[in-house]
Scaffold this motif. Sequence first.
Motif, PDB file in Angstrom:
ATOM      1  N   GLY A   1     -14.591  -0.482 -71.774  1.00 46.89           N
ATOM      2  CA  GLY A   1     -14.752   0.881 -71.590  1.00 46.89           C
ATOM      3  C   GLY A   1     -14.688   1.141 -69.932  1.00 46.89           C
ATOM      4  N   GLY A   2     -14.997   0.073 -69.079  1.00 46.21           N
ATOM      5  CA  GLY A   2     -15.084   0.307 -67.776  1.00 46.21           C
ATOM      6  C   GLY A   2     -13.432   0.339 -67.465  1.00 46.21           C
ATOM      7  N   LEU A   3     -12.528  -0.561 -67.956  1.00 50.00           N
ATOM      8  CA  LEU A   3     -11.350  -0.657 -67.656  1.00 50.00           C
ATOM      9  C   LEU A   3     -10.542   0.599 -68.088  1.00 50.00           C
ATOM     10  CD1 LEU A   3      -8.494  -1.787 -66.905  1.00 50.00           C
ATOM     11  CD2 LEU A   3      -8.503  -2.702 -69.113  1.00 50.00           C
ATOM     12  N   ALA A   4     -11.077   1.438 -69.041  1.00 52.51           N
ATOM     13  CA  ALA A   4     -10.673   2.669 -69.465  1.00 52.51           C
ATOM     14  C   ALA A   4     -10.791   3.835 -68.658  1.00 52.51           C
ATOM     15  CB  ALA A   4     -10.919   2.824 -71.047  1.00 52.51           C
ATOM     16  N   SER A   5     -12.150   3.836 -68.071  1.00 49.87           N
ATOM     17  CA  SER A   5     -12.690   4.748 -67.422  1.00 49.87           C
ATOM     18  C   SER A   5     -12.036   4.728 -65.901  1.00 49.87           C
ATOM     19  CB  SER A   5     -14.148   4.690 -67.067  1.00 49.87           C
ATOM     20  OG  SER A   5     -14.815   4.776 -68.317  1.00 49.87           O
ATOM     21  N   LEU A   6     -11.559   3.732 -65.472  1.00 48.23           N
ATOM     22  CA  LEU A   6     -10.977   3.532 -64.197  1.00 48.23           C
ATOM     23  C   LEU A   6      -9.533   3.777 -64.389  1.00 48.23           C
ATOM     24  CD1 LEU A   6     -12.582   0.343 -62.878  1.00 48.23           C
ATOM     25  CD2 LEU A   6     -13.270   2.451 -62.101  1.00 48.23           C
ATOM     26  N   LEU A   7      -8.917   3.440 -65.379  1.00 41.70           N
ATOM     27  CA  LEU A   7      -7.547   3.955 -65.677  1.00 41.70           C
ATOM     28  C   LEU A   7      -7.439   5.504 -65.577  1.00 41.70           C
ATOM     29  CD1 LEU A   7      -6.090   1.243 -68.330  1.00 41.70           C
ATOM     30  CD2 LEU A   7      -5.599   1.627 -65.872  1.00 41.70           C
ATOM     31  N   LEU A   8      -8.424   6.236 -66.449  1.00 42.12           N
ATOM     32  CA  LEU A   8      -8.319   7.536 -66.557  1.00 42.12           C
ATOM     33  C   LEU A   8      -8.818   8.128 -65.112  1.00 42.12           C
ATOM     34  CD1 LEU A   8     -10.143   7.815 -69.969  1.00 42.12           C
ATOM     35  CD2 LEU A   8      -7.444   8.350 -69.522  1.00 42.12           C
ATOM     36  N   ILE A   9      -9.949   7.782 -64.736  1.00 43.23           N
ATOM     37  CA  ILE A   9     -10.241   8.437 -63.412  1.00 43.23           C
ATOM     38  C   ILE A   9      -9.456   8.272 -62.251  1.00 43.23           C
ATOM     39  CG2 ILE A   9     -12.010   8.486 -61.682  1.00 43.23           C
ATOM     40  CD1 ILE A   9     -14.035   7.518 -63.851  1.00 43.23           C
ATOM     41  N   GLY A  10      -8.702   6.948 -62.079  1.00 38.86           N
ATOM     42  CA  GLY A  10      -7.843   6.711 -60.952  1.00 38.86           C
ATOM     43  C   GLY A  10      -6.460   7.629 -61.115  1.00 38.86           C
ATOM     44  N   SER A  11      -5.986   7.690 -62.282  1.00 39.17           N
ATOM     45  CA  SER A  11      -4.813   8.478 -62.443  1.00 39.17           C
ATOM     46  C   SER A  11      -5.074   9.873 -62.118  1.00 39.17           C
ATOM     47  CB  SER A  11      -4.055   8.034 -63.672  1.00 39.17           C
ATOM     48  OG  SER A  11      -5.029   8.284 -64.636  1.00 39.17           O
ATOM     49  N   ALA A  12      -6.395  10.394 -62.707  1.00 38.30           N
ATOM     50  CA  ALA A  12      -6.595  11.884 -62.554  1.00 38.30           C
ATOM     51  C   ALA A  12      -6.762  12.349 -61.210  1.00 38.30           C
ATOM     52  CB  ALA A  12      -7.962  12.264 -63.414  1.00 38.30           C
TER      53      ALA A  12
END
Length: 328
Positions: free
Chosen positions: A234-245
Amino acid sequence: MKNISILFLTIACLIIASIVSLMVGSADITWVDIKETWLQNSETIESKIIVELRIPRVLAGVLVGVAMAIAGVIMQALTNNPLASPTVLGITDGAAFAIAIAYVLLPELPYLGLLGMSFLGAVFGAALVFGVGSMAKGKLTPVKLALAGAAVGALLHSLSSGMAIYFNVAQDVSFWFAGGLANLTWTGVLFALPFILIGTGIALYLARSLTVLVFGEETAIGLGQNLTRVRLLGGLASLLLIGSAVAIGGTIGFIGLVIPHITRMLMGYDHRWVIPMAGLFGALLLTTADIAARSINPPSEIPVGALTALIGVPYFLYLARRDGGGLR
């Protein structure tokens, strides 16, 4: 049937908003121009504006809205914290801080490098917020975590602004602070797309586990959930989403706070519905806000982050006053 009806209604509204977004702006674009571009592969100036500027902008709005909303769902489920979101916990400010450092120290860094710096900044911001929050006496409550996020976010934003002014890169960095979809090209969209797709895929994979986690850690453990694995993914998914956004849209705030609550209110607590519908609601909100940002004072544009904050700040105050407990 209710959920399916809401799904199709939201998709229809998003399609309409996307078409309107193609038409709104400093250049006059009509429905006929859009139809000719789509059906006849027209080479007019209007068609070039649609293909090279308007379509990337619409797609970027959809991607950023999806990413921020789904990241908010994940963060609220993992922490059982109704106040958790990328903006409230200072993660978007951490990403913008890292991008400011890149403009100062690595001015020739390519776009993919900025994306990487955005990820690193998101990790740094999250670690700093949880570190500061853990220093408080007693249990780390949702309100304490939100206060730590506000303090860390303000600090990182101030440092970023100071560096930008001192090193004369304020004009370059200001976009990331204000948040917006102006001047986006296909390059940014195509760079961010795979990361957002991967993050969304991980979130959907974790949907069942996140649903169970909302009912408490003890219940999740009793039902055989591996909480360490769920939190890491979940942390990995959040960072991928937030970083790219943040890398393509800047610090557009409060989508990740408001949309998950609206989605759970309409769709219930089953994250197999909550995650995809939050993504659609987030895309619709940001696309609509971007239309408003271009329409209020044409030909000038209002930062879209300011419009989302007009919705998010009162809702944040309402949630903070309502309770400091979990999601249910």
